[in-house]
Motif scaffolding. Structure first.
Motif, mmCIF file in Angstrom:
data_model
loop_
_atom_site.group_PDB
_atom_site.id
_atom_site.type_symbol
_atom_site.label_atom_id
_atom_site.label_comp_id
_atom_site.label_asym_id
_atom_site.label_seq_id
_atom_site.Cartn_x
_atom_site.Cartn_y
_atom_site.Cartn_z
ATOM 1 N N GLY A 90 7.606 9.693 -47.410
ATOM 2 C CA GLY A 90 8.641 8.869 -47.873
ATOM 3 C C GLY A 90 7.925 7.633 -48.294
ATOM 4 O O GLY A 90 6.602 7.443 -48.335
ATOM 5 N N PHE A 91 8.717 6.482 -48.553
ATOM 6 C CA PHE A 91 8.007 5.384 -48.899
ATOM 7 C C PHE A 91 8.708 4.197 -48.199
ATOM 8 O O PHE A 91 9.673 4.246 -47.728
ATOM 9 C CB PHE A 91 8.084 4.996 -50.347
ATOM 10 C CG PHE A 91 9.524 4.907 -50.764
ATOM 11 C CD1 PHE A 91 10.083 3.781 -51.142
ATOM 12 C CD2 PHE A 91 10.403 6.047 -51.315
ATOM 13 C CE1 PHE A 91 11.615 3.513 -51.491
ATOM 14 C CE2 PHE A 91 11.533 5.981 -51.840
ATOM 15 C CZ PHE A 91 12.125 4.898 -52.040
ATOM 16 N N VAL A 92 8.052 3.051 -48.126
ATOM 17 C CA VAL A 92 8.535 1.873 -47.313
ATOM 18 C C VAL A 92 8.581 0.681 -48.443
ATOM 19 O O VAL A 92 7.709 0.381 -49.045
ATOM 20 C CB VAL A 92 7.512 1.305 -46.320
ATOM 21 C CG1 VAL A 92 7.826 0.280 -45.641
ATOM 22 C CG2 VAL A 92 7.362 2.397 -45.378
ATOM 23 N N ASP A 93 9.839 0.223 -48.674
ATOM 24 C CA ASP A 93 10.078 -0.951 -49.635
ATOM 25 C C ASP A 93 10.071 -0.355 -51.057
ATOM 26 O O ASP A 93 11.194 -0.494 -51.778
ATOM 27 C CB ASP A 93 9.282 -2.135 -49.158
ATOM 28 C CG ASP A 93 9.365 -2.754 -47.830
ATOM 29 O OD1 ASP A 93 10.368 -2.551 -47.387
ATOM 30 O OD2 ASP A 93 8.344 -3.250 -47.373
ATOM 31 N N VAL A 94 8.868 0.152 -51.528
ATOM 32 C CA VAL A 94 8.783 0.481 -52.699
ATOM 33 C C VAL A 94 8.109 1.888 -53.065
ATOM 34 O O VAL A 94 7.633 2.265 -52.091
ATOM 35 C CB VAL A 94 8.149 -0.345 -53.725
ATOM 36 C CG1 VAL A 94 8.933 -1.912 -53.703
ATOM 37 C CG2 VAL A 94 6.480 -0.324 -53.035
ATOM 38 N N GLU A 95 8.494 2.676 -54.043
ATOM 39 C CA GLU A 95 8.416 3.951 -54.021
ATOM 40 C C GLU A 95 6.780 4.218 -54.135
ATOM 41 O O GLU A 95 6.144 5.344 -53.667
ATOM 42 C CB GLU A 95 8.715 4.819 -55.231
ATOM 43 C CG GLU A 95 10.311 4.771 -55.295
ATOM 44 C CD GLU A 95 10.888 5.733 -56.228
ATOM 45 O OE1 GLU A 95 10.123 6.393 -57.095
ATOM 46 O OE2 GLU A 95 12.249 5.811 -56.378
ATOM 47 N N LYS A 96 5.867 3.179 -54.706
ATOM 48 C CA LYS A 96 4.500 3.546 -54.750
ATOM 49 C C LYS A 96 4.011 3.285 -53.148
ATOM 50 O O LYS A 96 2.788 3.682 -53.092
ATOM 51 C CB LYS A 96 3.903 2.239 -55.879
ATOM 52 C CG LYS A 96 4.325 2.493 -57.098
ATOM 53 C CD LYS A 96 3.509 1.644 -57.945
ATOM 54 C CE LYS A 96 3.769 1.958 -59.614
ATOM 55 N NZ LYS A 96 3.179 0.856 -60.304
ATOM 56 N N ASN A 97 4.694 2.782 -52.286
ATOM 57 C CA ASN A 97 4.026 2.261 -50.918
ATOM 58 C C ASN A 97 4.230 3.779 -50.047
ATOM 59 O O ASN A 97 5.416 3.703 -49.167
ATOM 60 C CB ASN A 97 4.619 1.323 -50.207
ATOM 61 C CG ASN A 97 4.234 1.024 -49.139
ATOM 62 O OD1 ASN A 97 2.802 1.322 -48.787
ATOM 63 N ND2 ASN A 97 4.585 0.081 -48.320
ATOM 64 N N ARG A 151 10.551 -2.591 -36.052
ATOM 65 C CA ARG A 151 11.125 -1.804 -36.652
ATOM 66 C C ARG A 151 11.109 -1.587 -38.003
ATOM 67 O O ARG A 151 11.043 -2.389 -38.981
ATOM 68 C CB ARG A 151 12.723 -1.822 -36.307
ATOM 69 C CG ARG A 151 13.237 -1.844 -34.938
ATOM 70 C CD ARG A 151 14.529 -1.797 -34.746
ATOM 71 N NE ARG A 151 15.130 -0.655 -35.216
ATOM 72 C CZ ARG A 151 14.988 0.650 -34.291
ATOM 73 N NH1 ARG A 151 14.616 0.420 -33.034
ATOM 74 N NH2 ARG A 151 15.570 1.645 -34.551
ATOM 75 N N ILE A 152 10.804 -0.196 -38.457
ATOM 76 C CA ILE A 152 10.357 0.298 -39.730
ATOM 77 C C ILE A 152 11.430 0.895 -40.348
ATOM 78 O O ILE A 152 12.110 1.954 -39.530
ATOM 79 C CB ILE A 152 9.154 0.691 -39.977
ATOM 80 C CG1 ILE A 152 8.802 1.882 -39.165
ATOM 81 C CG2 ILE A 152 7.943 -0.246 -39.802
ATOM 82 C CD1 ILE A 152 7.431 2.594 -39.441
ATOM 83 N N ALA A 153 11.637 1.055 -41.567
ATOM 84 C CA ALA A 153 12.351 2.098 -42.413
ATOM 85 C C ALA A 153 11.590 2.748 -43.360
ATOM 86 O O ALA A 153 11.203 2.359 -44.467
ATOM 87 C CB ALA A 153 13.621 1.646 -43.025
ATOM 88 N N VAL A 154 11.760 4.300 -43.242
ATOM 89 C CA VAL A 154 11.058 4.936 -44.131
ATOM 90 C C VAL A 154 12.117 5.914 -45.011
ATOM 91 O O VAL A 154 12.793 6.388 -44.380
ATOM 92 C CB VAL A 154 9.959 6.217 -43.537
ATOM 93 C CG1 VAL A 154 9.484 7.198 -44.351
ATOM 94 C CG2 VAL A 154 8.779 5.359 -42.742
ATOM 95 N N THR A 155 11.928 5.751 -46.481
ATOM 96 C CA THR A 155 12.971 6.448 -47.184
ATOM 97 C C THR A 155 12.195 7.808 -47.717
ATOM 98 O O THR A 155 11.137 7.838 -48.434
ATOM 99 C CB THR A 155 13.314 5.673 -48.458
ATOM 100 O OG1 THR A 155 13.681 4.419 -47.842
ATOM 101 C CG2 THR A 155 14.143 6.450 -49.298
ATOM 102 N N ALA A 156 12.907 8.931 -46.924
ATOM 103 C CA ALA A 156 12.249 10.217 -47.124
ATOM 104 C C ALA A 156 12.350 10.872 -48.543
ATOM 105 O O ALA A 156 13.570 10.243 -49.120
ATOM 106 C CB ALA A 156 12.536 11.185 -46.345
ATOM 107 N N PHE A 157 11.432 11.301 -49.239
ATOM 108 C CA PHE A 157 11.730 11.948 -50.656
ATOM 109 C C PHE A 157 12.595 13.167 -50.502
ATOM 110 O O PHE A 157 13.377 13.450 -51.624
ATOM 111 C CB PHE A 157 10.293 12.262 -51.241
ATOM 112 C CG PHE A 157 9.390 11.136 -51.529
ATOM 113 C CD1 PHE A 157 9.628 10.117 -52.366
ATOM 114 C CD2 PHE A 157 8.351 10.930 -50.953
ATOM 115 C CE1 PHE A 157 9.212 8.941 -52.726
ATOM 116 C CE2 PHE A 157 7.356 9.936 -51.251
ATOM 117 C CZ PHE A 157 7.909 8.891 -52.166
ATOM 118 N N GLN A 158 12.464 14.087 -49.543
ATOM 119 C CA GLN A 158 13.260 15.142 -49.414
ATOM 120 C C GLN A 158 14.053 15.308 -48.332
ATOM 121 O O GLN A 158 15.068 16.068 -48.591
ATOM 122 C CB GLN A 158 12.015 16.443 -49.815
ATOM 123 C CG GLN A 158 11.638 16.293 -51.212
ATOM 124 C CD GLN A 158 10.424 17.849 -51.217
ATOM 125 O OE1 GLN A 158 9.908 17.893 -50.189
ATOM 126 N NE2 GLN A 158 10.266 18.120 -52.411
#
Length: 380
Positions: A90-97, A151-158
């Motif tokens: 996934g990514f954190v904040d922006v998709e490139k990260n 605390r962090i948030a990871v946006t998963a791709f799938q």
């Protein structure tokens, strides 16, 4: 004046030419040092273990395996410890990260490769205090500026959550260092029970099992036996060592080793041609002086050694500067790029310095040795 003093003065007869040659040598060994450090680091397969076995689906690394395979793999007599892992990208904040999350059972991971990852009982206990807690590798933590307790948030791709969202929130419980500088620590370790319970699809499946063979058991033989267990099942497996897996994974994109060999080979061949050409002209300029040395009784072998010493001095100084800059580059790059300037890299570089120094000096040295005294005096 000693033999080395004479070689030193001859090498610096034209300072600008000598400095330029040393710059060429330094650049070539800077390239070699950085590329070799890449292969020796976590971005290359040399950092991986040949003992730990990864068991994945025979249909490809994107296909999951049922967690029920665990009991049959653990029952294999040659397996000392077995763990499992579900991957999340996934990514954190922006998709490139982009970041990677490995969901595992902490105690099993500790038994399988906790030593290699630099895990401690304190870290595993901290991970167990909350289902949404994670351990972050040192390289990833430094790259992201993360700290323990954040605390962090990871946006998963799938991998989607049951509520339809793709945001996975975690609390950093600790930071693992890795056993050595070459250990890959650019990822996050999460708890499998948390991810498995919250995800919408793929429950009770894993992306890979991780197996540590017992002492004296060959990993190749154990991998073959594990694959035989599931050869006729609905989910056949493909087992290979961690090193084999990483090499195959990197070859999907390019043959990294071949690319490095081509780059460094081109640099050294170009360097060889430049230095040989320069030294041939340098010897021609001193033809009369070589004739004088022969008249004074200096043997042909000593004259040959004198020219070889000059080229070796150029390569030793230039190579040392280039390797020092490569070492500095690995330090400044930090753990993010996974560059490791290991002692093995230094030893190989030293051998190449000596080999190239002798190879480039051989032709002009032979020419100097074979110059007849009469012809040498005619050049005056």
């Amino acid at each position: 004046m000693t033999f080395l003093d004479l070689a030193w003065k001859n090498a610096w007869r034209k300072p600008l030419r000598t400095v330029l040659l040393m710059v060429c040598v330094a650049v070539a060994f800077l390239i070699y040092g950085l590329t070799a450090s890449f292969l020796a680091g976590s971005q290359g397969a040399s950092a991986a273990s040949e003992d730990i076995i990864g068991v994945m689906s025979a249909a490809g690394r994107t296909q999951a395996l049922p967690r029920a395979h665990l009991s049959r793999i653990a029952a294999e007599p040659g397996a000392a410890a077995v763990g499992y892992m579900a991957r999340m990208r996934g990514f954190v904040d922006v998709e490139k990260n982009v970041v990677a999350v490995s969901a595992v059972e902490p105690q099993a991971l500790m038994a399988v490769n906790g030593k290699e990852l630099g895990l401690t009982l304190a870290l595993v206990e901290a991970l167990g205090k909350g289902r949404d807690r994670v351990l972050v590798g040192r390289a990833l933590a430094e790259a992201q500026g993360w700290r323990v307790g954040q605390r962090i948030a990871v946006t998963a791709f799938q991998i989607a959550r049951q509520d339809g969202g793709h945001d996975w929130r975690f609390e950093i419980a600790g930071i693992f260092e890795g056993e050595s500088a070459s250990t890959d620590t650019y990822f996050t370790i999460a708890r499998y029970d948390y991810v498995n319970a919250a995800r919408a699809r793929g429950k009770d499946t894993v992306d890979a099992f991780i197996v540590r063979p017992r002492d004296g058991v060959k990993s190749g033989a154990l991998a073959t036996r594990i694959d035989a267990l599931f050869a006729n099942s609905a989910a056949p497996t493909r087992s290979q060592s961690e090193k084999q897996f990483l090499e195959a994974f990197l070859r999907q994109y390019a043959d990294i080793g071949l690319i490095v060999d081509l780059v460094t080979g081109a640099a050294f061949i170009t360097l060889l041609l430049i230095v040989v050409n320069t030294m041939v002209f340098a010897v021609r300029e001193r033809t009369f002086e070589i004739g004088v040395l022969k008249t004074l009784g200096i043997s042909r072998l000593r004259i040959m050694a004198l020219v070889l010493s000059e080229t070796l001095l150029v390569f030793i100084i230039g190579g040392s500067v280039g390797l020092a800059l490569a070492k500095l580059g690995t330090v400044l790059a930090g753990p993010t790029l996974g560059l490791v300037f290991s002692p093995l890299v230094l030893v190989k570089a030293a051998a190449i310095v000596l080999a190239l120094g002798l190879a480039t000096g051989l032709l002009p040295a032979i020419n100097a040795m074979r110059i007849p005294i009469i012809i040498a005096f005619r050049t005056r």
